[in-house]
Design a protein around this motif. Sequence first.
Motif, short mmCIF file in Angstrom:
data_model
loop_
_atom_site.label_atom_id
_atom_site.label_comp_id
_atom_site.label_asym_id
_atom_site.label_seq_id
_atom_site.Cartn_x
_atom_site.Cartn_y
_atom_site.Cartn_z
N CYS A 136 84.65 37.62 66.78
CA CYS A 136 83.52 38.53 66.66
C CYS A 136 82.97 38.87 68.05
O CYS A 136 82.76 38.00 68.88
N THR A 137 82.73 40.17 68.31
CA THR A 137 82.20 40.61 69.60
C THR A 137 80.77 41.14 69.48
O THR A 137 80.18 41.52 70.48
N ALA A 138 80.23 41.16 68.27
CA ALA A 138 78.85 41.63 68.06
C ALA A 138 77.89 40.45 68.06
O ALA A 138 78.26 39.33 67.68
N TRP A 185 88.59 47.48 57.68
CA TRP A 185 87.93 46.25 57.29
C TRP A 185 88.94 45.11 57.27
O TRP A 185 90.11 45.31 56.94
N PHE A 186 88.46 43.91 57.64
CA PHE A 186 89.29 42.71 57.60
C PHE A 186 88.74 41.76 56.54
O PHE A 186 87.52 41.58 56.43
N LYS A 187 89.65 41.14 55.80
CA LYS A 187 89.25 40.12 54.82
C LYS A 187 89.51 38.74 55.39
O LYS A 187 90.65 38.38 55.70
N ALA A 223 86.26 45.79 61.28
CA ALA A 223 87.17 45.57 62.41
C ALA A 223 86.64 46.15 63.71
O ALA A 223 87.14 45.82 64.79
N ASP A 224 85.62 47.01 63.62
CA ASP A 224 85.07 47.64 64.82
C ASP A 224 84.39 46.64 65.73
O ASP A 224 84.15 46.94 66.91
N TYR A 225 84.03 45.48 65.20
CA TYR A 225 83.26 44.51 65.97
C TYR A 225 84.04 43.21 66.16
O TYR A 225 83.45 42.13 66.28
N CYS A 226 85.35 43.33 66.21
CA CYS A 226 86.23 42.18 66.41
C CYS A 226 87.30 42.52 67.43
O CYS A 226 87.62 43.70 67.65
#
Length: 320
Positions: free
Chosen positions: A192-194, A232-234, A243-246
């Motif tokens: 996670c980058t957020a 999206w990632f599960k 996925a935009d924040y990973c």
Amino acid sequence: MEIVQSIMTECPCYKAYKKINVTHLVLHSTGVSQPKASAYINQFKQPTYTRASCHAFIDGNTGIVYQTLPWDINGWHVGGSANNYSIGVEMCEGGNMELVYNVAVELFAYLCKKYNINPLTNIMGHYEAYLSGRGSNHGDPRSYWGNKHNMDTFRVDVNNKLKHPTANNISHSYVPNNHDGNVSKHEIVVECTADTLNRRKEPSLHSSIVGTQHKGYQNRIVEKRYADNMWWFKDISGYWISADYCKDVIYTCTTDELNRRSEPSVASKVVGCDHRGNAHRIKQYKVADGIKWGQDIAGYWFSTNQRYMNKSLDNCKLNI
């Protein structure tokens, strides 16, 4: 696959005729938008052309493989020590990329069988040869493929073709569309980058929030889906994240040699060797023998100990 003998008997590389013991394969791309293999062969076959050579070209229009040197001689293709034990094949750019990719998979499977090569450990791109200190500073074929393919999935495709020679190759190119409601398998570890990221019950901004996670948290992803104009990632636990924040977790080898294992254990079979600069995307961790192991997306295991590996992050690759 069609292989046409077009041996360049007058070129200096052929004249040198240095026999090698083939243990590795190197994939190249030509770097210019010229799909015709004949254009390169006409240049490389000249008696005065001493800059480079290669064992084969894959025509970008027809997919025909033109073998230009005997497979078991030094091919002057990678500009480093890997020349002494590898076959080099050039993909001609500017034509049908998917055709060329599929032919390359088939050709490399054929060569792996011929020389008893493990495709998961002993195939590399030119840029990987450079990063591991065994080739000159080139970016191919990564520079050719962009985000459509990568060497990790290429190795997996070759391995699959080797096991199932009559099966069609899998294209890892993926363009989402409005009719795509199915979940796709996607095994990868992301971070996670957020500062704060919502966990959702379903892959939608309109779905209920079932929790949050914070910067630095790592997820073991098992599936992906395109919805609400985003990926999206599960997580293996069942919730979904954007996925935009990973970013993908990358481990890069920092030592001269590090064994790749068939299982997460120092007692398991050695299936290859990492060299300084080799980078890995991973799909899971396991702790065994007092070691935190990472499993590369190709299937083998390696120690993530910081004495041997450096962890970093890279933009998510959705085509693996």
